[in-house]
Design an enzyme around this catalytic site. Structure first.
Site, PDB file in Angstrom:
ATOM      1  N   LYS A   1      35.305  35.369  42.007  1.00 18.54           N
ATOM      2  CA  LYS A   1      35.540  36.758  42.573  1.00 18.54           C
ATOM      3  C   LYS A   1      34.228  37.580  42.453  1.00 18.54           C
ATOM      4  CE  LYS A   1      38.384  40.884  41.631  1.00 18.54           C
ATOM      5  NZ  LYS A   1      39.576  41.327  40.954  1.00 18.54           N
TER       6      LYS A   1
ATOM      7  N   LYS B   1      37.134  34.848  46.910  1.00 19.78           N
ATOM      8  CA  LYS B   1      37.612  36.542  47.100  1.00 19.78           C
ATOM      9  C   LYS B   1      36.349  37.360  47.100  1.00 19.78           C
ATOM     10  CE  LYS B   1      39.965  40.317  45.321  1.00 19.78           C
ATOM     11  NZ  LYS B   1      40.412  40.872  44.137  1.00 19.78           N
TER      12      LYS B   1
ATOM     13  N   CYS C   1      38.398  46.345  34.161  1.00 21.26           N
ATOM     14  CA  CYS C   1      39.390  45.299  34.194  1.00 21.26           C
ATOM     15  C   CYS C   1      39.692  44.886  32.853  1.00 21.26           C
ATOM     16  CB  CYS C   1      39.015  44.161  34.970  1.00 21.26           C
ATOM     17  SG  CYS C   1      38.665  44.743  36.686  1.00 21.26           S
TER      18      CYS C   1
ATOM     19  N   ARG D   1      41.338  49.772  45.942  1.00 16.61           N
ATOM     20  CA  ARG D   1      41.046  50.709  44.694  1.00 16.61           C
ATOM     21  C   ARG D   1      41.590  52.048  45.032  1.00 16.61           C
ATOM     22  NH1 ARG D   1      35.061  48.827  43.024  1.00 16.61           N
ATOM     23  NH2 ARG D   1      35.600  46.535  42.454  1.00 16.61           N
TER      24      ARG D   1
ATOM     25  N   TYR E   1      46.941  41.014  54.138  1.00 17.53           N
ATOM     26  CA  TYR E   1      47.866  42.320  54.326  1.00 17.53           C
ATOM     27  C   TYR E   1      48.521  42.105  55.450  1.00 17.53           C
ATOM     28  CZ  TYR E   1      45.401  43.805  50.122  1.00 17.53           C
ATOM     29  OH  TYR E   1      44.830  43.834  48.935  1.00 17.53           O
TER      30      TYR E   1
ATOM     31  N   SER F   1      40.992  43.982  51.198  1.00 20.39           N
ATOM     32  CA  SER F   1      41.437  45.260  51.956  1.00 20.39           C
ATOM     33  C   SER F   1      40.423  45.876  52.787  1.00 20.39           C
ATOM     34  CB  SER F   1      41.712  46.333  50.830  1.00 20.39           C
ATOM     35  OG  SER F   1      40.708  46.495  49.856  1.00 20.39           O
TER      36      SER F   1
HETATM   37  C1  PBG Z   1      42.062  43.967  40.290  1.00 20.63           C
HETATM   38  C2  PBG Z   1      42.101  43.460  41.703  1.00 20.63           C
HETATM   39  C3  PBG Z   1      41.224  44.030  42.818  1.00 20.63           C
HETATM   40  C4  PBG Z   1      41.715  43.361  44.236  1.00 20.63           C
HETATM   41  C5  PBG Z   1      42.636  42.494  43.573  1.00 20.63           C
HETATM   42  N1  PBG Z   1      43.064  42.450  42.378  1.00 20.63           N
HETATM   43  C6  PBG Z   1      40.326  45.077  42.626  1.00 20.63           C
HETATM   44  C7  PBG Z   1      38.966  44.943  42.067  1.00 20.63           C
HETATM   45  O1  PBG Z   1      38.621  44.013  41.466  1.00 20.63           O
HETATM   46  O2  PBG Z   1      38.421  45.932  41.996  1.00 20.63           O
HETATM   47  C8  PBG Z   1      41.256  43.805  45.269  1.00 20.63           C
HETATM   48  C9  PBG Z   1      42.147  43.282  46.387  1.00 20.63           C
HETATM   49  C10 PBG Z   1      41.609  43.953  47.822  1.00 20.63           C
HETATM   50  O3  PBG Z   1      40.592  44.622  48.086  1.00 20.63           O
HETATM   51  O4  PBG Z   1      42.348  43.647  48.626  1.00 20.63           O
HETATM   52  N2  PBG Z   1      41.094  43.493  39.678  1.00 20.63           N
END
Ligand code: PBG
Length: 333
Positions: free
Chosen positions: A196, A253, A129, A206, A319, A280
């Site tokens: 997060k 999250k 990231c 991903r 979603y 997700s």
């Molecule tokens: C980007 C990001 C991620 C998600 C949202 N923004 C992936 C991660 O941190 O690897 C995940 C969203 C999801 O799983 O629905 N950093």
């Protein structure tokens, strides 16, 4: 001996759908929902995302019809994710998603509220990231923040209503707020992914964005920047830090696995809206159960949404947000 008396007490308020509806302490409303959307760089046709039921990687034109359809089903708030074809080691070109934002805003103006995820993982060759040091052993904080602030300014210039930093670098909210204000974009909202966690439940996402950290033997996961599931205090601190740095909306999250955090922040009496991201992996586990007839899809999602509201979420990112109006209208209380 007197016979034991059984009587209906609590069950009186459970006896009919009508009385259950009256007894319900709260309601859900589609206005509280945000729909994530994916747009593919160089995509020539809308492609279903195998790992994420009913989600598509849209093209620059199919995204417009997708938003039109979603708006017709009652959702007008969106979170955009770019899916990059051309990856960079040090991202510096954000024009693809900015172009998409301009087209969306031109078509929908203020009738659609557009947030853009703000992260580098979809852009980088290594899937992290942020920007790495030369040895690829570390994600560098400050250079990543500088790039994110530049990216945020470009998105604001293109017309987004909100930027949503999801990178988990330190100090990014302050840097982004400052960059936005200095460039005349003080009306752009910052929705910070403030709590997060480093989670397995991002797997399907991903897959969709091909953003798994890879080819970096010394940095195989995101644990040096995303919070540990075993350290709840870390995200309480980063939530307050982000609010102090200027976050307008904060977020927990994943959502279900971290319901304790949602509840704790809510009970703490936050003075900003709190979003819960049903991510997700959480979404897709319901989809897979439903596809195997082990669960009723709409009722399972509304049950989860109810739990997030009970815990204290003001905003739900799902979603399945595009179904919220229909499913909520059919809730069996
Ligand atoms: C980007 C990001 C991620 C998600 C949202 N923004 C992936 C991660 O941190 O690897 C995940 C969203 C999801 O799983 O629905 N950093």
């Amino acid at each position: 001996m007197e016979s034991k008396k059984y009587s209906i007490n609590q069950r009186r308020l459970r006896m009919s759908a009508a009385v259950r509806e009256l007894a319900a302490g709260f309601t859900l409303h589609e206005r509280q929902f945000i729909q994530p959307l994916f747009i593919g760089q160089g995509a020539t046709e809308a492609t279903p995302i195998d790992s994420l039921n009913e989600s598509f990687t849209d093209t620059e034109t199919s995204i417009i019809t997708r938003i039109e359809a979603d708006m017709a089903s009652g959702i007008n708030k969106f979170l955009l994710f770019p899916v990059l074809k051309f990856k960079q080691k040090v991202p510096n070109d954000f024009e693809f998603i900015c172009k998409v934002v301009r087209a969306i805003k031109k078509r929908f103006a203020d009738s659609a509220w557009i947030a853009a995820d703000l992260c580098l993982c979809a852009y980088t060759t290594h899937g992290h990231c942020g920007i790495l040091n030369a040895e690829e052993t570390e994600v560098l904080n400050d250079p990543s923040v500088t790039t994110l602030a530049k990216y945020a300014t470009a998105l604001a210039q293109a017309g987004v209503d909100c930027v949503a930093p999801s990178d988990m670098m330190d100090g990014r909210v302050a840097a982004i707020r400052q960059a936005l204000n200095n460039s005349g974009h003080d009306k752009v909202v910052i929705m910070s992914y403030s709590a997060k966690f480093s989670s397995q439940f991002y797997g399907p996402f991903r897959d969709a964005c091909s953003s798994s950290p890879s080819n970096t033997p010394h940095l195989k996961n995101r644990k040096t920047y995303q919070a540990s599931p075993f350290n709840p205090n870390d995200v309480i601190k980063s939530t307050y830090r982000d609010i102090n740095e200027g976050a307008d909306i904060v977020m927990v999250k994943p959502a279900v696995t971290y319901m304790d955090i949602i509840s704790r922040l809510h009970q703490d009496g936050l003075d900003v809206p709190l979003a819960a991201y049903h991510v997700s992996g959480e979404y897709q586990s319901i989809e897979l159960l439903a596809q195997n007839n082990l669960i009723e899809r709409a009722q399972a999602h509304t049950e989860v949404w109810a739990s997030l509201k009970r815990a204290g979420a003001d905003i739900i990112i799902s979603y399945a947000a595009r179904h919220a109006r229909e499913w909520i209208s059919k809730i069996e209380y």
